[in-house]
Design a protein around this motif. Structure first.
Motif, PDB file in Angstrom:
ATOM      1  N   LYS A  86       8.053  -7.745   2.151  1.00 12.08           N
ATOM      2  CA  LYS A  86       7.346  -8.537   1.137  1.00 12.08           C
ATOM      3  C   LYS A  86       7.149  -7.796  -0.177  1.00 12.08           C
ATOM      4  CE  LYS A  86       4.746 -11.779   3.961  1.00 12.08           C
ATOM      5  NZ  LYS A  86       5.361 -13.007   3.460  1.00 12.08           N
ATOM      6  N   VAL A  87       7.270  -6.476  -0.165  1.00 15.90           N
ATOM      7  CA  VAL A  87       6.955  -5.715  -1.384  1.00 15.90           C
ATOM      8  C   VAL A  87       8.184  -4.986  -1.950  1.00 15.90           C
ATOM      9  CG1 VAL A  87       4.536  -5.399  -0.751  1.00 15.90           C
ATOM     10  CG2 VAL A  87       6.204  -3.681  -0.035  1.00 15.90           C
ATOM     11  N   LYS A  88       9.349  -5.289  -1.399  1.00 19.19           N
ATOM     12  CA  LYS A  88      10.585  -4.595  -1.791  1.00 19.19           C
ATOM     13  C   LYS A  88      10.822  -4.559  -3.301  1.00 19.19           C
ATOM     14  CE  LYS A  88      13.050  -2.722   1.535  1.00 19.19           C
ATOM     15  NZ  LYS A  88      13.815  -3.421   2.554  1.00 19.19           N
ATOM     16  N   SER A  89      10.406  -5.634  -4.006  1.00 16.56           N
ATOM     17  CA  SER A  89      10.719  -5.711  -5.442  1.00 16.56           C
ATOM     18  C   SER A  89       9.634  -5.047  -6.300  1.00 16.56           C
ATOM     19  CB  SER A  89      10.857  -7.170  -5.850  1.00 16.56           C
ATOM     20  OG  SER A  89       9.608  -7.792  -5.665  1.00 16.56           O
ATOM     21  N   GLU A  90       8.591  -4.539  -5.684  1.00  8.89           N
ATOM     22  CA  GLU A  90       7.502  -3.926  -6.463  1.00  8.89           C
ATOM     23  C   GLU A  90       7.753  -2.429  -6.636  1.00  8.89           C
ATOM     24  OE1 GLU A  90       3.628  -5.199  -5.060  1.00  8.89           O
ATOM     25  OE2 GLU A  90       4.493  -7.078  -4.368  1.00  8.89           O
ATOM     26  N   SER A  91       7.070  -1.816  -7.604  1.00 12.65           N
ATOM     27  CA  SER A  91       7.322  -0.382  -7.816  1.00 12.65           C
ATOM     28  C   SER A  91       6.415   0.455  -6.910  1.00 12.65           C
ATOM     29  CB  SER A  91       7.149  -0.009  -9.283  1.00 12.65           C
ATOM     30  OG  SER A  91       5.903  -0.476  -9.750  1.00 12.65           O
ATOM     31  N   ASN A  92       5.127   0.454  -7.186  1.00 13.08           N
ATOM     32  CA  ASN A  92       4.201   1.254  -6.390  1.00 13.08           C
ATOM     33  C   ASN A  92       3.319   0.366  -5.527  1.00 13.08           C
ATOM     34  OD1 ASN A  92       5.198   3.475  -7.665  1.00 13.08           O
ATOM     35  ND2 ASN A  92       3.472   3.714  -9.070  1.00 13.08           N
ATOM     36  N   VAL A  93       3.361   0.592  -4.245  1.00 15.14           N
ATOM     37  CA  VAL A  93       2.559  -0.183  -3.298  1.00 15.14           C
ATOM     38  C   VAL A  93       1.658   0.798  -2.554  1.00 15.14           C
ATOM     39  CG1 VAL A  93       2.677  -1.629  -1.236  1.00 15.14           C
ATOM     40  CG2 VAL A  93       4.360  -1.926  -3.071  1.00 15.14           C
ATOM     41  N   TYR A  94       0.378   0.506  -2.518  1.00 15.39           N
ATOM     42  CA  TYR A  94      -0.573   1.464  -1.935  1.00 15.39           C
ATOM     43  C   TYR A  94      -0.865   1.126  -0.470  1.00 15.39           C
ATOM     44  CZ  TYR A  94      -0.746   3.319  -6.501  1.00 15.39           C
ATOM     45  OH  TYR A  94      -0.348   3.903  -7.669  1.00 15.39           O
ATOM     46  N   VAL A  95      -0.814   2.144   0.342  1.00 16.51           N
ATOM     47  CA  VAL A  95      -1.138   2.010   1.760  1.00 16.51           C
ATOM     48  C   VAL A  95      -2.545   2.570   1.922  1.00 16.51           C
ATOM     49  CG1 VAL A  95      -0.510   2.704   4.090  1.00 16.51           C
ATOM     50  CG2 VAL A  95       1.279   2.233   2.407  1.00 16.51           C
ATOM     51  N   VAL A  96      -3.486   1.689   2.242  1.00 14.73           N
ATOM     52  CA  VAL A  96      -4.902   2.065   2.131  1.00 14.73           C
ATOM     53  C   VAL A  96      -5.576   2.249   3.495  1.00 14.73           C
ATOM     54  CG1 VAL A  96      -5.006   0.955  -0.145  1.00 14.73           C
ATOM     55  CG2 VAL A  96      -5.746  -0.324   1.864  1.00 14.73           C
ATOM     56  N   GLY A  97      -4.780   2.394   4.538  1.00 14.77           N
ATOM     57  CA  GLY A  97      -5.371   2.731   5.824  1.00 14.77           C
ATOM     58  C   GLY A  97      -5.264   1.602   6.827  1.00 14.77           C
ATOM     59  N   GLY A  98      -5.893   1.848   7.966  1.00 18.98           N
ATOM     60  CA  GLY A  98      -6.570   3.090   8.334  1.00 18.98           C
ATOM     61  C   GLY A  98      -5.649   4.061   9.050  1.00 18.98           C
ATOM     62  N   GLY A  99      -6.238   4.808   9.991  1.00 16.49           N
ATOM     63  CA  GLY A  99      -5.511   5.873  10.642  1.00 16.49           C
ATOM     64  C   GLY A  99      -4.199   5.437  11.285  1.00 16.49           C
ATOM     65  N   GLU A 100      -4.228   4.306  11.963  1.00 20.79           N
ATOM     66  CA  GLU A 100      -3.011   3.832  12.656  1.00 20.79           C
ATOM     67  C   GLU A 100      -1.893   3.565  11.655  1.00 20.79           C
ATOM     68  OE1 GLU A 100      -2.776   0.632  15.499  1.00 20.79           O
ATOM     69  OE2 GLU A 100      -4.845   1.015  16.100  1.00 20.79           O
ATOM     70  N   ILE A 101      -2.258   2.992  10.534  1.00 17.93           N
ATOM     71  CA  ILE A 101      -1.248   2.629   9.532  1.00 17.93           C
ATOM     72  C   ILE A 101      -0.757   3.888   8.802  1.00 17.93           C
ATOM     73  CG2 ILE A 101      -0.822   1.266   7.434  1.00 17.93           C
ATOM     74  CD1 ILE A 101      -1.175  -0.449   9.969  1.00 17.93           C
ATOM     75  N   TYR A 102      -1.664   4.793   8.442  1.00 13.98           N
ATOM     76  CA  TYR A 102      -1.224   6.033   7.793  1.00 13.98           C
ATOM     77  C   TYR A 102      -0.190   6.744   8.674  1.00 13.98           C
ATOM     78  CZ  TYR A 102      -5.330   5.826   4.604  1.00 13.98           C
ATOM     79  OH  TYR A 102      -6.260   5.472   3.666  1.00 13.98           O
TER      80      TYR A 102
END
Ligand SMILES: NC(=O)c1ccc[n+]([C@@H]2O[C@H](COP(=O)([O-])OP(=O)(O)OC[C@H]3O[C@@H](n4cnc5c(N)ncnc54)[C@H](OP(=O)(O)O)[C@@H]3O)[C@@H](O)[C@H]2O)c1
Length: 164
Positions: A86-102
């Protein structure tokens, strides 16, 4: 597209307990807001519930295995791959957590930089940021701060870049 993890981490890598943050550090919240504003944020279902609502001015993608889940003002996806699509065309996408996702994004080739607030204190918690391996991650920016009347712990804003 770059995935950029952004996290506030205690000395012992704790990031939360009982689905809550363990500290109130307005300086970190301000940096988080300024950094993520206008961008898309990817988060795990537990982090979404911990925040309790979609944050204004940012698109939120919530990851959950629950097909029936809905989160007002957010897009819900069933895995990380779908979030990335879903975010392939964006430049910077922030991954904001939590632990499992990091843990799942740290080794992806999309993840080449991360913004860490190191809170210089130890906390007991049940959610952790993965150990940052200095052989893989170079510290390229470091801004140290003393505690003040609003921020109870010393802290540092750190930027890491993947070495290879
Ligand atoms: N200090 C910080 O910067 C910071 C930032 C963010 C969060 N936190 C803290 O971290 C804690 C939450 O972290 P957490 O590790 O417990 O949970 P989390 O990563 O926020 O969410 C975990 C949930 O995400 C979903 N999920 C994870 N991987 C998935 C995948 N590959 N496919 C589909 N769904 C997936 C699952 O949801 P379902 O169970 O619904 O399937 C899973 O239970 C809280 O204490 C929060 O306050 C701290």
């Amino acid at each position: 597209m770059k995935l950029i993890p952004i996290a506030a981490i205690a000395n012992n890598n704790v990031i939360g307990q009982n689905n809550k943050l363990l500290w109130h550090m307005p300086a970190d919240l301000k940096r988080f807001k300024e950094t993520t504003m206008g961008h898309t944020m990817i988060m795990g279902r537990k982090t979404f519930e911990s925040i309790g609502k979609a944050l204004p001015g940012r698109k939120t993608i919530v990851i959950t295995r629950n097909k029936d889940y809905s989160a007002e003002g957010c897009e819900v996806v069933s895995d990380l791959k779908e979030a990335i699509c879903k975010v392939k065309s964006e430049s910077n996408v922030y991954v904001v957590g939590g632990g499992e996702i990091y843990r799942q994004v740290l080794n992806l080739h999309y993840t080449r930089r991360m913004f860490i607030t190191r809170v210089y204190a130890n906390f007991e918690g049940d959610a952790f940021f993965p150990e940052i391996n200095p052989e893989k991650w170079e510290l390229i920016e470091r801004e140290e701060h003393e505690p003040d009347d609003r921020n109870p712990y010393p802290y540092a804003f750190l930027t890491y870049k993947r070495k290879c």
